[in-house]
Design a protein around this motif. Structure first.
Motif, PDB file in Angstrom:
ATOM      1  N   VAL A  13       0.837  -1.192   0.000  1.00  0.00           N
ATOM      2  CA  VAL A  13       0.000   0.000   0.000  1.00  0.00           C
ATOM      3  C   VAL A  13       0.875   1.246   0.000  1.00  0.00           C
ATOM      4  O   VAL A  13       1.864   1.323   0.733  1.00  0.00           O
ATOM      5  CB  VAL A  13      -0.910  -0.009   1.253  1.00  0.00           C
ATOM      6  N   VAL A  14       0.516   2.222  -0.835  1.00  0.00           N
ATOM      7  CA  VAL A  14       1.223   3.506  -0.873  1.00  0.00           C
ATOM      8  C   VAL A  14       0.466   4.454   0.060  1.00  0.00           C
ATOM      9  O   VAL A  14      -0.592   4.981  -0.289  1.00  0.00           O
ATOM     10  CB  VAL A  14       1.248   4.071  -2.314  1.00  0.00           C
ATOM     11  N   VAL A  15       1.003   4.660   1.277  1.00  0.00           N
ATOM     12  CA  VAL A  15       0.236   5.401   2.292  1.00  0.00           C
ATOM     13  C   VAL A  15       0.005   6.867   1.933  1.00  0.00           C
ATOM     14  O   VAL A  15      -0.983   7.453   2.351  1.00  0.00           O
ATOM     15  CB  VAL A  15       0.878   5.297   3.701  1.00  0.00           C
ATOM     16  N   ALA A  16       0.910   7.451   1.158  1.00  0.00           N
ATOM     17  CA  ALA A  16       0.743   8.860   0.796  1.00  0.00           C
ATOM     18  C   ALA A  16      -0.565   9.097   0.034  1.00  0.00           C
ATOM     19  O   ALA A  16      -1.110  10.193   0.044  1.00  0.00           O
ATOM     20  CB  ALA A  16       1.927   9.329  -0.049  1.00  0.00           C
ATOM     21  N   PHE A  17      -1.068   8.055  -0.616  1.00  0.00           N
ATOM     22  CA  PHE A  17      -2.300   8.179  -1.401  1.00  0.00           C
ATOM     23  C   PHE A  17      -3.390   7.264  -0.850  1.00  0.00           C
ATOM     24  O   PHE A  17      -4.239   6.780  -1.588  1.00  0.00           O
ATOM     25  CB  PHE A  17      -2.019   7.865  -2.877  1.00  0.00           C
ATOM     26  N   SER A  18      -3.338   7.034   0.463  1.00  0.00           N
ATOM     27  CA  SER A  18      -4.308   6.151   1.098  1.00  0.00           C
ATOM     28  C   SER A  18      -4.857   6.826   2.341  1.00  0.00           C
ATOM     29  O   SER A  18      -4.207   7.678   2.929  1.00  0.00           O
ATOM     30  CB  SER A  18      -3.632   4.825   1.485  1.00  0.00           C
ATOM     31  N   SER A  19      -6.071   6.453   2.733  1.00  0.00           N
ATOM     32  CA  SER A  19      -6.641   7.033   3.943  1.00  0.00           C
ATOM     33  C   SER A  19      -7.521   6.017   4.656  1.00  0.00           C
ATOM     34  O   SER A  19      -8.056   5.085   4.046  1.00  0.00           O
ATOM     35  CB  SER A  19      -7.471   8.280   3.604  1.00  0.00           C
ATOM     36  N   VAL A  20      -7.609   6.201   5.966  1.00  0.00           N
ATOM     37  CA  VAL A  20      -8.467   5.355   6.790  1.00  0.00           C
ATOM     38  C   VAL A  20      -9.253   6.286   7.704  1.00  0.00           C
ATOM     39  O   VAL A  20      -8.670   7.163   8.346  1.00  0.00           O
ATOM     40  CB  VAL A  20      -7.631   4.370   7.640  1.00  0.00           C
ATOM     41  N   THR A  21     -10.579   6.145   7.723  1.00  0.00           N
ATOM     42  CA  THR A  21     -11.374   6.941   8.642  1.00  0.00           C
ATOM     43  C   THR A  21     -12.148   6.010   9.561  1.00  0.00           C
ATOM     44  O   THR A  21     -12.506   4.894   9.186  1.00  0.00           O
ATOM     45  CB  THR A  21     -12.358   7.874   7.903  1.00  0.00           C
ATOM     46  N   VAL A  22     -12.369   6.501  10.777  1.00  0.00           N
ATOM     47  CA  VAL A  22     -13.069   5.723  11.796  1.00  0.00           C
ATOM     48  C   VAL A  22     -14.239   6.566  12.274  1.00  0.00           C
ATOM     49  O   VAL A  22     -14.070   7.756  12.571  1.00  0.00           O
ATOM     50  CB  VAL A  22     -12.137   5.428  12.995  1.00  0.00           C
ATOM     51  N   SER A  23     -15.422   5.977  12.337  1.00  0.00           N
ATOM     52  CA  SER A  23     -16.551   6.730  12.884  1.00  0.00           C
ATOM     53  C   SER A  23     -17.415   5.837  13.756  1.00  0.00           C
ATOM     54  O   SER A  23     -17.493   4.624  13.558  1.00  0.00           O
ATOM     55  CB  SER A  23     -17.370   7.366  11.760  1.00  0.00           C
ATOM     56  N   GLY A  24     -18.013   6.478  14.736  1.00  0.00           N
ATOM     57  CA  GLY A  24     -18.891   5.775  15.659  1.00  0.00           C
ATOM     58  C   GLY A  24     -20.137   6.599  15.893  1.00  0.00           C
ATOM     59  O   GLY A  24     -20.412   7.549  15.140  1.00  0.00           O
ATOM     60  N   ALA A  25     -20.879   6.264  16.955  1.00  0.00           N
ATOM     61  CA  ALA A  25     -22.127   6.978  17.239  1.00  0.00           C
ATOM     62  C   ALA A  25     -21.869   8.470  17.450  1.00  0.00           C
ATOM     63  O   ALA A  25     -22.701   9.312  17.126  1.00  0.00           O
ATOM     64  CB  ALA A  25     -22.803   6.373  18.458  1.00  0.00           C
ATOM     65  N   GLY A  26     -20.668   8.798  17.986  1.00  0.00           N
ATOM     66  CA  GLY A  26     -20.340  10.190  18.252  1.00  0.00           C
ATOM     67  C   GLY A  26     -19.757  10.909  17.052  1.00  0.00           C
ATOM     68  O   GLY A  26     -19.292  12.048  17.163  1.00  0.00           O
ATOM     69  N   GLY A  27     -19.736  10.273  15.887  1.00  0.00           N
ATOM     70  CA  GLY A  27     -19.182  10.896  14.693  1.00  0.00           C
ATOM     71  C   GLY A  27     -17.775  10.397  14.395  1.00  0.00           C
ATOM     72  O   GLY A  27     -17.366   9.336  14.869  1.00  0.00           O
ATOM     73  N   ALA A  28     -17.048  11.201  13.623  1.00  0.00           N
ATOM     74  CA  ALA A  28     -15.701  10.807  13.205  1.00  0.00           C
ATOM     75  C   ALA A  28     -14.752  10.798  14.403  1.00  0.00           C
ATOM     76  O   ALA A  28     -14.809  11.673  15.266  1.00  0.00           O
ATOM     77  CB  ALA A  28     -15.190  11.759  12.143  1.00  0.00           C
ATOM     78  N   VAL A  29     -13.898   9.804  14.447  1.00  0.00           N
ATOM     79  CA  VAL A  29     -12.881   9.696  15.490  1.00  0.00           C
ATOM     80  C   VAL A  29     -11.574  10.245  14.919  1.00  0.00           C
ATOM     81  O   VAL A  29     -11.160   9.832  13.824  1.00  0.00           O
ATOM     82  CB  VAL A  29     -12.672   8.215  15.901  1.00  0.00           C
ATOM     83  N   PRO A  30     -10.939  11.205  15.632  1.00  0.00           N
ATOM     84  CA  PRO A  30      -9.663  11.682  15.105  1.00  0.00           C
ATOM     85  C   PRO A  30      -8.646  10.540  15.025  1.00  0.00           C
ATOM     86  O   PRO A  30      -8.543   9.730  15.947  1.00  0.00           O
ATOM     87  CB  PRO A  30      -9.226  12.751  16.113  1.00  0.00           C
ATOM     88  N   ALA A  31      -7.950  10.482  13.905  1.00  0.00           N
ATOM     89  CA  ALA A  31      -6.985   9.398  13.701  1.00  0.00           C
ATOM     90  C   ALA A  31      -5.826   9.908  12.862  1.00  0.00           C
ATOM     91  O   ALA A  31      -5.994  10.851  12.074  1.00  0.00           O
ATOM     92  CB  ALA A  31      -7.662   8.215  13.005  1.00  0.00           C
ATOM     93  N   SER A  32      -4.682   9.287  13.037  1.00  0.00           N
ATOM     94  CA  SER A  32      -3.489   9.694  12.283  1.00  0.00           C
ATOM     95  C   SER A  32      -3.627   9.291  10.825  1.00  0.00           C
ATOM     96  O   SER A  32      -4.483   8.483  10.466  1.00  0.00           O
ATOM     97  CB  SER A  32      -2.253   9.019  12.872  1.00  0.00           C
ATOM     98  N   LYS A  33      -2.769   9.836  10.001  1.00  0.00           N
ATOM     99  CA  LYS A  33      -2.632   9.323   8.637  1.00  0.00           C
ATOM    100  C   LYS A  33      -2.068   7.914   8.738  1.00  0.00           C
ATOM    101  O   LYS A  33      -1.330   7.609   9.679  1.00  0.00           O
ATOM    102  CB  LYS A  33      -1.660  10.198   7.842  1.00  0.00           C
TER     103      LYS A  33
END
Ligand code: CU
Length: 121
Positions: free
Chosen positions: A54-74
Protein backbone atom coordinates in the motif's frame (compact mmCIF):
# COMPACT_ATOMS: atom_id res chain seq x y z
CA UNK A 1 6.59 -31.93 -30.45
CA UNK A 2 8.58 -31.29 -27.31
CA UNK A 3 9.41 -27.81 -28.48
CA UNK A 4 5.73 -27.14 -29.17
CA UNK A 5 4.74 -28.42 -25.73
CA UNK A 6 7.36 -26.29 -24.06
CA UNK A 7 6.22 -23.09 -25.77
CA UNK A 8 2.59 -24.00 -25.10
CA UNK A 9 3.32 -24.43 -21.39
CA UNK A 10 5.24 -21.15 -21.28
CA UNK A 11 2.33 -19.35 -22.97
CA UNK A 12 -0.17 -20.77 -20.47
CA UNK A 13 2.04 -19.84 -17.54
CA UNK A 14 2.58 -16.31 -18.85
CA UNK A 15 -1.12 -15.68 -19.38
CA UNK A 16 -2.06 -17.00 -15.95
CA UNK A 17 0.59 -14.75 -14.39
CA UNK A 18 -0.81 -11.78 -16.31
CA UNK A 19 -4.31 -12.62 -15.09
CA UNK A 20 -3.07 -12.82 -11.50
CA UNK A 21 -1.37 -9.44 -11.78
CA UNK A 22 -4.51 -7.84 -13.20
CA UNK A 23 -6.54 -8.92 -10.19
CA UNK A 24 -3.85 -8.45 -7.55
CA UNK A 25 -5.19 -5.22 -6.14
CA UNK A 26 -4.84 -4.36 -2.48
CA UNK A 27 -7.84 -5.81 -0.68
CA UNK A 28 -8.16 -6.06 3.06
CA UNK A 29 -6.93 -9.44 4.24
CA UNK A 30 -7.36 -8.94 7.97
CA UNK A 31 -7.33 -6.23 10.61
CA UNK A 32 -6.80 -5.57 14.32
CA UNK A 33 -9.32 -5.17 15.91
CA UNK A 34 -10.65 -7.94 13.69
CA UNK A 35 -13.37 -7.38 11.11
CA UNK A 36 -16.75 -7.86 12.82
CA UNK A 37 -15.22 -8.62 16.20
CA UNK A 38 -15.88 -7.21 19.67
CA UNK A 39 -12.92 -6.07 21.73
CA UNK A 40 -12.99 -5.21 25.41
CA UNK A 41 -11.49 -1.78 25.93
CA UNK A 42 -10.40 0.76 23.36
CA UNK A 43 -7.56 -0.09 20.98
CA UNK A 44 -4.94 2.66 20.68
CA UNK A 45 -4.44 1.94 17.00
CA UNK A 46 -5.86 0.03 14.07
CA UNK A 47 -3.80 -2.33 11.96
CA UNK A 48 -4.97 -3.20 8.47
CA UNK A 49 -3.26 -5.91 6.49
CA UNK A 50 -3.75 -5.91 2.71
CA UNK A 51 -3.16 -8.45 -0.04
CA UNK A 52 -0.66 -6.14 -1.72
CA UNK A 53 1.70 -3.31 -0.82
CA UNK A 54 0.00 0.00 0.00
CA UNK A 55 1.22 3.51 -0.87
CA UNK A 56 0.24 5.40 2.29
CA UNK A 57 0.74 8.86 0.80
CA UNK A 58 -2.30 8.18 -1.40
CA UNK A 59 -4.31 6.15 1.10
CA UNK A 60 -6.64 7.03 3.94
CA UNK A 61 -8.47 5.35 6.79
CA UNK A 62 -11.37 6.94 8.64
CA UNK A 63 -13.07 5.72 11.80
CA UNK A 64 -16.55 6.73 12.88
CA UNK A 65 -18.89 5.78 15.66
CA UNK A 66 -22.13 6.98 17.24
CA UNK A 67 -20.34 10.19 18.25
CA UNK A 68 -19.18 10.90 14.69
CA UNK A 69 -15.70 10.81 13.21
CA UNK A 70 -12.88 9.70 15.49
CA UNK A 71 -9.66 11.68 15.10
CA UNK A 72 -6.99 9.40 13.70
CA UNK A 73 -3.49 9.69 12.28
CA UNK A 74 -2.63 9.32 8.64
CA UNK A 75 -1.85 5.69 7.86
CA UNK A 76 1.79 4.63 8.11
CA UNK A 77 3.34 1.50 6.64
CA UNK A 78 4.56 -1.15 9.00
CA UNK A 79 8.37 -0.90 8.92
CA UNK A 80 8.67 -4.60 8.14
CA UNK A 81 5.83 -5.04 5.65
CA UNK A 82 4.41 -2.57 3.12
CA UNK A 83 1.15 -4.56 3.00
CA UNK A 84 0.41 -3.58 6.60
CA UNK A 85 -0.67 -0.10 7.68
CA UNK A 86 -1.17 1.37 11.13
CA UNK A 87 -3.51 4.18 12.16
CA UNK A 88 -3.25 5.70 15.63
CA UNK A 89 -6.49 6.81 17.25
CA UNK A 90 -6.65 10.34 18.62
CA UNK A 91 -8.54 9.31 21.74
CA UNK A 92 -9.94 6.27 23.49
CA UNK A 93 -13.09 4.79 21.96
CA UNK A 94 -16.18 4.63 24.12
CA UNK A 95 -18.08 1.34 24.09
CA UNK A 96 -20.08 1.06 20.88
CA UNK A 97 -19.94 0.07 17.24
CA UNK A 98 -17.38 1.61 14.90
CA UNK A 99 -17.03 1.72 11.14
CA UNK A 100 -13.62 1.76 9.51
CA UNK A 101 -13.56 2.99 5.92
CA UNK A 102 -10.39 2.61 3.88
CA UNK A 103 -9.29 3.92 0.50
CA UNK A 104 -5.90 2.69 -0.62
CA UNK A 105 -3.59 2.96 -3.59
CA UNK A 106 -1.70 -0.27 -4.10
CA UNK A 107 1.83 -0.52 -5.45
CA UNK A 108 0.39 -1.56 -8.83
CA UNK A 109 -1.34 1.88 -8.91
CA UNK A 110 -4.87 0.49 -8.55
CA UNK A 111 -7.29 2.14 -6.13
CA UNK A 112 -9.53 0.04 -3.93
CA UNK A 113 -11.83 0.85 -1.05
CA UNK A 114 -13.96 -0.86 1.52
CA UNK A 115 -15.27 -0.70 5.04
CA UNK A 116 -15.85 -2.93 8.03
CA UNK A 117 -17.16 -2.76 11.57
CA UNK A 118 -15.90 -3.66 14.99
CA UNK A 119 -17.35 -3.15 18.43
CA UNK A 120 -15.80 -1.93 21.66
CA UNK A 121 -17.47 -3.40 24.74
CU1 CU B 1 -4.25 -4.13 -8.98
Amino acid sequence: MQRFLKSFIITVLASSLAATAAFAHAFLDHATPGVGTTVSGSPSELTLSFTQGVVVAFSSVTVSGAGGAVPASKPVNDPSNQQIIHVRLGHALKPGSYTVTWHVLSVDTHRTEGSYHFTVS
